[in-house]
Design an enzyme around this catalytic site. Structure first.
Site, PDB file in Angstrom:
ATOM      1  N   SER A 124       0.834  -1.211   0.000  1.00  4.96           N
ATOM      2  CA  SER A 124       0.000   0.000   0.000  1.00  4.96           C
ATOM      3  C   SER A 124       0.859   1.248   0.000  1.00  4.96           C
ATOM      4  O   SER A 124       1.949   1.269   0.583  1.00  4.96           O
ATOM      5  CB  SER A 124      -0.899  -0.003   1.253  1.00  4.96           C
ATOM      6  OG  SER A 124      -1.517   1.244   1.427  1.00  4.96           O
ATOM      7  N   TYR A 149      -1.931  -1.052  10.937  1.00  3.82           N
ATOM      8  CA  TYR A 149      -2.216  -1.617   9.589  1.00  3.82           C
ATOM      9  C   TYR A 149      -1.067  -1.261   8.641  1.00  3.82           C
ATOM     10  O   TYR A 149      -0.494  -2.136   8.000  1.00  3.82           O
ATOM     11  CB  TYR A 149      -3.546  -1.077   9.050  1.00  3.82           C
ATOM     12  CG  TYR A 149      -3.605  -1.173   7.544  1.00  3.82           C
ATOM     13  CD1 TYR A 149      -3.369  -0.058   6.745  1.00  3.82           C
ATOM     14  CD2 TYR A 149      -3.821  -2.404   6.926  1.00  3.82           C
ATOM     15  CE1 TYR A 149      -3.370  -0.158   5.372  1.00  3.82           C
ATOM     16  CE2 TYR A 149      -3.820  -2.504   5.541  1.00  3.82           C
ATOM     17  CZ  TYR A 149      -3.590  -1.380   4.766  1.00  3.82           C
ATOM     18  OH  TYR A 149      -3.580  -1.477   3.396  1.00  3.82           O
ATOM     19  N   LYS A 153       2.105  -3.604   6.615  1.00  3.59           N
ATOM     20  CA  LYS A 153       2.502  -3.589   5.191  1.00  3.59           C
ATOM     21  C   LYS A 153       4.005  -3.356   5.072  1.00  3.59           C
ATOM     22  O   LYS A 153       4.708  -4.017   4.309  1.00  3.59           O
ATOM     23  CB  LYS A 153       1.729  -2.506   4.434  1.00  3.59           C
ATOM     24  CG  LYS A 153       0.252  -2.788   4.263  1.00  3.59           C
ATOM     25  CD  LYS A 153      -0.006  -4.058   3.473  1.00  3.59           C
ATOM     26  CE  LYS A 153      -1.484  -4.302   3.250  1.00  3.59           C
ATOM     27  NZ  LYS A 153      -1.759  -5.588   2.596  1.00  3.59           N
TER      28      LYS A 153
HETATM   29  C1  WQD Z   1      -9.817   9.183   1.017  1.00  2.11           C
HETATM   30  C2  WQD Z   1     -10.040  10.662   1.272  1.00  2.11           C
HETATM   31  C3  WQD Z   1     -10.546  11.210   3.552  1.00  2.11           C
HETATM   32  C4  WQD Z   1     -14.486   9.350   3.764  1.00  2.11           C
HETATM   33  C5  WQD Z   1      -7.206   4.220   3.165  1.00  2.11           C
HETATM   34  C6  WQD Z   1      -6.059   3.429   3.708  1.00  2.11           C
HETATM   35  C7  WQD Z   1      -5.306   2.807   2.578  1.00  2.11           C
HETATM   36  C8  WQD Z   1      -6.237   1.960   1.780  1.00  2.11           C
HETATM   37  C9  WQD Z   1      -7.354   2.842   1.217  1.00  2.11           C
HETATM   38  C10 WQD Z   1      -6.342  -0.342   2.472  1.00  2.11           C
HETATM   39  C11 WQD Z   1      -9.396  11.132   2.569  1.00  2.11           C
HETATM   40  C12 WQD Z   1     -11.701  11.559   2.618  1.00  2.11           C
HETATM   41  C13 WQD Z   1     -13.232   9.763   3.319  1.00  2.11           C
HETATM   42  C14 WQD Z   1     -15.490  10.313   4.035  1.00  2.11           C
HETATM   43  C15 WQD Z   1     -13.972  12.053   3.380  1.00  2.11           C
HETATM   44  N1  WQD Z   1      -6.767   0.932   2.572  1.00  2.11           N
HETATM   45  N2  WQD Z   1     -13.006  11.094   3.132  1.00  2.11           N
HETATM   46  N3  WQD Z   1     -15.208  11.634   3.826  1.00  2.11           N
HETATM   47  O1  WQD Z   1      -7.599   7.121   3.884  1.00  2.11           O
HETATM   48  O2  WQD Z   1      -6.707   7.605   1.543  1.00  2.11           O
HETATM   49  O3  WQD Z   1      -6.715   5.279   2.392  1.00  2.11           O
HETATM   50  O4  WQD Z   1      -8.023   3.408   2.355  1.00  2.11           O
HETATM   51  O5  WQD Z   1      -5.511  -0.794   1.762  1.00  2.11           O
HETATM   52  O6  WQD Z   1      -4.266   2.020   3.090  1.00  2.11           O
HETATM   53  O7  WQD Z   1      -5.198   4.328   4.382  1.00  2.11           O
HETATM   54  O8  WQD Z   1      -8.853   6.351   1.808  1.00  2.11           O
HETATM   55  O9  WQD Z   1     -11.200   6.479   1.109  1.00  2.11           O
HETATM   56  O10 WQD Z   1     -10.666   6.493   3.602  1.00  2.11           O
HETATM   57  O11 WQD Z   1     -10.167   8.495   2.219  1.00  2.11           O
HETATM   58  O12 WQD Z   1     -13.740  13.257   3.214  1.00  2.11           O
HETATM   59  O13 WQD Z   1     -16.639  10.002   4.443  1.00  2.11           O
HETATM   60  O14 WQD Z   1     -11.438  10.889   1.413  1.00  2.11           O
HETATM   61  O15 WQD Z   1     -10.357  12.234   4.507  1.00  2.11           O
HETATM   62  O16 WQD Z   1      -8.893  12.434   2.367  1.00  2.11           O
HETATM   63  P1  WQD Z   1      -7.439   6.710   2.477  1.00  2.11           P
HETATM   64  P2  WQD Z   1     -10.298   6.905   2.214  1.00  2.11           P
END
Ligand code: WQD
Length: 339
Positions: A124, A149, A153
């Site tokens: 990741s 987590y 990785k």
């Molecule tokens: C993306 C952006 C949030 C929800 C994580 C893990 C990564 C992988 C993918 C496993 C961020 C914003 C989110 C919401 C929002 N997981 N957001 N409102 O955090 O980049 O990555 O998931 O492999 O390892 O770290 O993904 O989709 O959670 O968030 O504003 O209701 O969307 O703040 O900026 P993230 P995400």
């Protein structure tokens, strides 16, 4: 060529099973069903025309994995997805994450030790934390993990490198995913979050279909074009195809040892970009509000995918609109056809 796909009924695993069959491989699925639905096997069968071999088992149980290696001895490659992956939960329950993610990896490597094997590991971009330079390349330093987590990785990559350096029979490729989103064009498989979605795109589609009242943008005071965080969103089908490309690279006599690749589009989109792309593509207006930042979020990260293009011979083909359209078709399908 028979390929063991651990976590093969999960979001990325199921899409990769389909692309493996499209590329002429024979997938053998292993999954403990802790974060997937057994009916996904039937959905996969509707896409590829037959039901692949499936073993329900907990890879963190050493005895079960040794039994698997006896029952499935003729494996040519392994794609290892199976791991717990909820960032927030890993902070609450670190031992659950270290036990499962490390025991599974080590049991698998030990049980198939001896014969030459191509091993593709699901890593990741979280290992980069907040990179100093963007776009981030594979040569960027791995930052101190933001969560157990993310730590699993990073350490898994080190375990694989140490094992290869010790003179193992494995050829290993780690793929550092950015943000996988979207669904298969048939809308028969897609992301199946359990409970309230943590990730952006399933929250968007569940808000659009009325399962969630509104979506909160976690902060718009970042140093980005519109103040919301930037990520490199990649279509899950492009990501699945990258795994086939990784297997083909590992199969080459010229490939030795260990290598790592960024799997993204090379482009960044803000949260608001994604919301607007969804509205534009689907014609569905989203009810969203700006809220406070989410702890642990990286401000902006997107990948330099030059190495993947040049050495892996793979490049993402689908853009943010296709990601939104496919995610929405899947959400509508699953609302009409609960598994
Ligand atoms: C993306 C952006 C949030 C929800 C994580 C893990 C990564 C992988 C993918 C496993 C961020 C914003 C989110 C919401 C929002 N997981 N957001 N409102 O955090 O980049 O990555 O998931 O492999 O390892 O770290 O993904 O989709 O959670 O968030 O504003 O209701 O969307 O703040 O900026 P993230 P995400």
């Amino acid at each position: 060529m028979k390929i063991l796909v651990t976590g093969g009924l999960g979001f990325i695993g199921s899409h990769t099973v389909v692309e493996l069959v499209n590329a002429g491989y024979e997938p053998v699925i292993v999954d403990d069903l802790s974060n997937s639905d057994p009916k996904i096997l039937d959905q996969i069968a509707r896409i590829i025309g037959y039901k692949p071999v499936f073993h329900k088992l907990d890879l963190s149980n050493e005895h079960s994995v040794k039994e698997l290696a006896v029952n499935e001895p003729d494996i040519d490659g392994i794609i290892h997805f199976a791991a717990f992956k909820a960032v927030g939960e890993s902070v609450q329950k670190p031992l659950k994450y270290y036990r499962n993610n490390f025991y599974s990896l080590i049991n698998l490597l030990e049980s198939y030790y001896g014969k030459p094997l191509n091993f593709v590991f699901s890593s990741s971009c979280t290992v980069y934390g907040q990179p100093e330079h963007l776009p981030v390349t594979e040569a960027a330093p791995v930052q101190p993990a933001q969560s157990p987590y993310g730590n699993t990785k990073q350490i898994a990559e080190e375990i694989l490198q140490d094992m290869v350096a010790s003179g193992s029979n494995y050829k290993v490729i780690s793929l550092r995913y950015f943000n996988p989103v979207g669904a298969h064009e048939t809308a028969l498989i897609g992301e199946l979050p359990i409970g309230v979605p943590q990730n952006l795109v399933p929250f968007i589609t569940q808000t659009a279909i009325g399962k969630r009242q509104k979506i909160t943008v976690f902060g718009n005071d970042y140093n980005t074009p519109d103040g919301s965080c930037v990520r490199d969103y990649i279509h899950v089908v492009d990501l699945a195809k990258a795994h086939v490309a990784a297997l083909k690279l590992a199969e080459k006599d010229s490939f030795k040892g260990y290598d790592v690749f960024n799997i993204g589009t090379g482009k960044g989109n803000t949260v608001l970009d994604v919301i607007h792309a969804f509205e534009r593509t689907t014609g569905v207006k989203l009810n969203y509000e700006i809220g406070p930042r989410r702890a642990g979020d990286v401000e902006k990260v997107w990948g330099d995918v030059t190495k993947s293009t040049n050495k892996l011979g793979w490049k993402a083909e689908l853009g943010i609109d296709a990601m939104m359209a496919s995610a929405w078709e899947w959400e509508k399908y699953i609302a009409q056809n609960p598994l």
